[in-house]
Design a protein around this motif. Structure first.
Motif, mmCIF file in Angstrom:
data_model
loop_
_atom_site.group_PDB
_atom_site.id
_atom_site.type_symbol
_atom_site.label_atom_id
_atom_site.label_comp_id
_atom_site.label_asym_id
_atom_site.label_seq_id
_atom_site.Cartn_x
_atom_site.Cartn_y
_atom_site.Cartn_z
ATOM 1 N N UNK A 17 42.449 43.216 40.728
ATOM 2 C CA UNK A 17 41.012 42.994 40.452
ATOM 3 C C UNK A 17 40.840 42.800 38.958
ATOM 4 N N UNK A 18 40.975 41.588 38.500
ATOM 5 C CA UNK A 18 41.040 41.322 37.062
ATOM 6 C C UNK A 18 39.930 40.421 36.540
ATOM 7 N N UNK A 19 38.783 40.422 37.208
ATOM 8 C CA UNK A 19 37.698 39.554 36.738
ATOM 9 C C UNK A 19 37.186 39.958 35.360
ATOM 10 N N UNK A 20 37.221 41.240 35.040
ATOM 11 C CA UNK A 20 36.767 41.644 33.706
ATOM 12 C C UNK A 20 37.630 40.978 32.632
ATOM 13 N N UNK A 21 38.933 40.967 32.866
ATOM 14 C CA UNK A 21 39.841 40.346 31.893
ATOM 15 C C UNK A 21 39.638 38.832 31.844
ATOM 16 N N UNK A 22 39.404 38.233 33.002
ATOM 17 C CA UNK A 22 39.160 36.782 33.042
ATOM 18 C C UNK A 22 37.887 36.440 32.258
ATOM 19 N N UNK A 23 36.819 37.208 32.503
ATOM 20 C CA UNK A 23 35.564 36.946 31.789
ATOM 21 C C UNK A 23 35.746 37.160 30.282
ATOM 22 N N UNK A 48 38.532 36.927 28.505
ATOM 23 C CA UNK A 48 39.391 35.884 27.929
ATOM 24 C C UNK A 48 38.683 34.538 27.871
ATOM 25 N N UNK A 55 32.391 44.161 28.717
ATOM 26 C CA UNK A 55 32.732 45.578 28.675
ATOM 27 C C UNK A 55 33.527 45.971 29.917
ATOM 28 N N UNK A 56 34.451 46.893 29.745
ATOM 29 C CA UNK A 56 35.195 47.416 30.886
ATOM 30 C C UNK A 56 34.389 48.515 31.576
ATOM 31 N N UNK A 57 34.250 48.394 32.887
ATOM 32 C CA UNK A 57 33.551 49.420 33.659
ATOM 33 C C UNK A 57 34.388 50.693 33.714
#
Lengths: 278, 278
Positions: free
Chosen positions: B146-152, B154, B132-134
């Motif tokens: 800061x792209x860890x959400x997208x990495x997780x 993908x 989920x996106x914070x």
């Protein structure tokens, strides 16, 4: 000349342009004290790093190899601050992590800056940051490289009167400082905000939770913090810092933070002499 | 040999180890198509980059200087993907941004990969990401590092059947794909999720909003998305992609995305020949 930065075990001052740590903040870090080649909290830092790797689906670095790097960059330093950075390494364009990831490790040492002796003895004042921490359980607790919230929060004040800033989550609940954890003694209980939705599970925080087995991790609201008898911060670099003011609220330095400072010193952490006389 | 990476205007393959882009994800990026030295959406990318700098309190790079870098790295390429990275530059340890920040610019080019011709023509299937996106208004809309959400997100699927993943925010509301924006035609209206609390204000998204003056930015809930007559993604690299399936729900390719594909091609973007015959 001793190289104070090693990248993948080699003295170096640059990293590959295609590293995913730079591209996406795809990695983790640890910041620790190293005293004459010894890192008193090493195993706690290695535990958190391993947990971060597990959470991000990355291979974990070998602690022995990291330890060798640390020894090399700290050679000749009595008291050093070391930053370990571990990224997923170089990858092709796009968010999809390379399989397998190679990883990239960077170990950098610098002499420990002078401690804030007055702050340690008499307490520090916190700035109240307007920046809020987003609720993101997938990234909470671990020390990843996505730190723009902390950068924005730390950018809010420039007055040296404030040694740190109080950070609240999106609901206005106090969570931590920009680079330290928060504790409060309320109604005789030692409390610290939970870090399962935002914030970092600090190594010094974990120490304090170990020292006080009945300390509790809670959701704290802002008005309740003002009812505390004692407030303090914990940092694996700066140690145990009493808070003497947040806004109009003032505190005396209390017995719990003094006990933590004594325990901290007992770990072998250099500590201001002024403490001995208080 | 033409250098495909330039760092601060110089052919290079490494960045300083102390760059804040690596340390904290303290910076921004843009990814764009460059066709025989021409970037059709250049001014939109430069607008977003300038807005990101304003939001992060960073100096903005000179677009003219960036343009010279782009021309240099793209020499001899007919169709290139260029990534511009702009960080706060090298700084001392700690979250406090250096004042003034020097900035670091990296411009890297690669040949454009083959387009997904079948996907463009017949639509793609989306994986439903659990990540989920914070909610973080301070960082929403801009293309920061800061792209860890997208990495997780993908990282959740490896099946090539899914060309992209649907990302929802913490409330379960669809926001975007991992690297594209989302549009839906619902009850005759063209809608796209608002990006003021999470998500990125994509350049191709902005184009579509300009083409359809009555398109609306809304909060969309998951069941409502299934009621759409048409769903499609927009990306400044991959163009306009019909969505043909999310979970059990299937769609035909609709007239709005076809109109967007025609407009996209009219910008000079190379486009699969198959489209001409549909």
């Amino acid at each position: 000349v001793i190289a104070r930065v090693r990248i993948d075990g080699v003295a170096a001052s640059t990293v590959p342009a295609a590293d995913r740590g730079l591209a996406y903040g795809d990695g983790l870090f640890e910041t620790l004290r190293v005293l004459a080649g010894r890192a008193p909290l090493w195993s706690l830092h290695m535990d958190r790093l391993a947990e971060g790797c597990r959470r991000l689906g990355m291979p974990a670095p070998d602690p022995q190899v990291l330890g060798d790097d640390v020894a090399a960059v700290c050679e000749g330093l009595d008291d050093a601050v070391v930053r370990l950075t571990w990224t997923r390494g170089v990858g092709p364009r796009g968010y999809a992590p390379p399989q397998p990831a190679t990883g990239m490790r960077m170990v950098a040492a610098a002499p420990m800056p002078a401690l804030d002796v007055v702050g340690v003895a008499q307490g520090i004042e916190l700035f109240e940051c307007a920046t809020r921490l987003a609720i993101q359980p997938a990234l909470a607790g671990i020390k990843h490289l996505n730190r723009l919230e902390q950068v924005l929060a730390r950018h809010e004040w420039h007055d040296a009167r404030y040694a740190e800033g109080l950070l609240c989550d999106m609901h206005g609940h106090p969570v931590c400082a920009t680079a330290a954890n928060l504790f409060a003694v309320i109604d005789g209980e030692l409390l610290t905000p939970a870090v399962d939705r935002c914030g970092v599970a600090g190594v010094a925080r974990r120490l304090v939770l170990g020292w006080f087995g009945d300390a509790r991790q809670v959701e704290l609201d802002r008005p309740t913090l003002d009812t505390a008898d004692e407030v303090f911060l914990t940092s694996s670099i700066r140690g145990m810092l009493p808070v003497r003011a947040i806004g109009a609220r003032r505190w005396q330095v209390g017995p719990i933070v003094r006990a933590c400072q004594t325990r901290w010193r007992d770990l072998g952490m250099p500590w201001p002499v002024i403490l001995e006389s208080t």
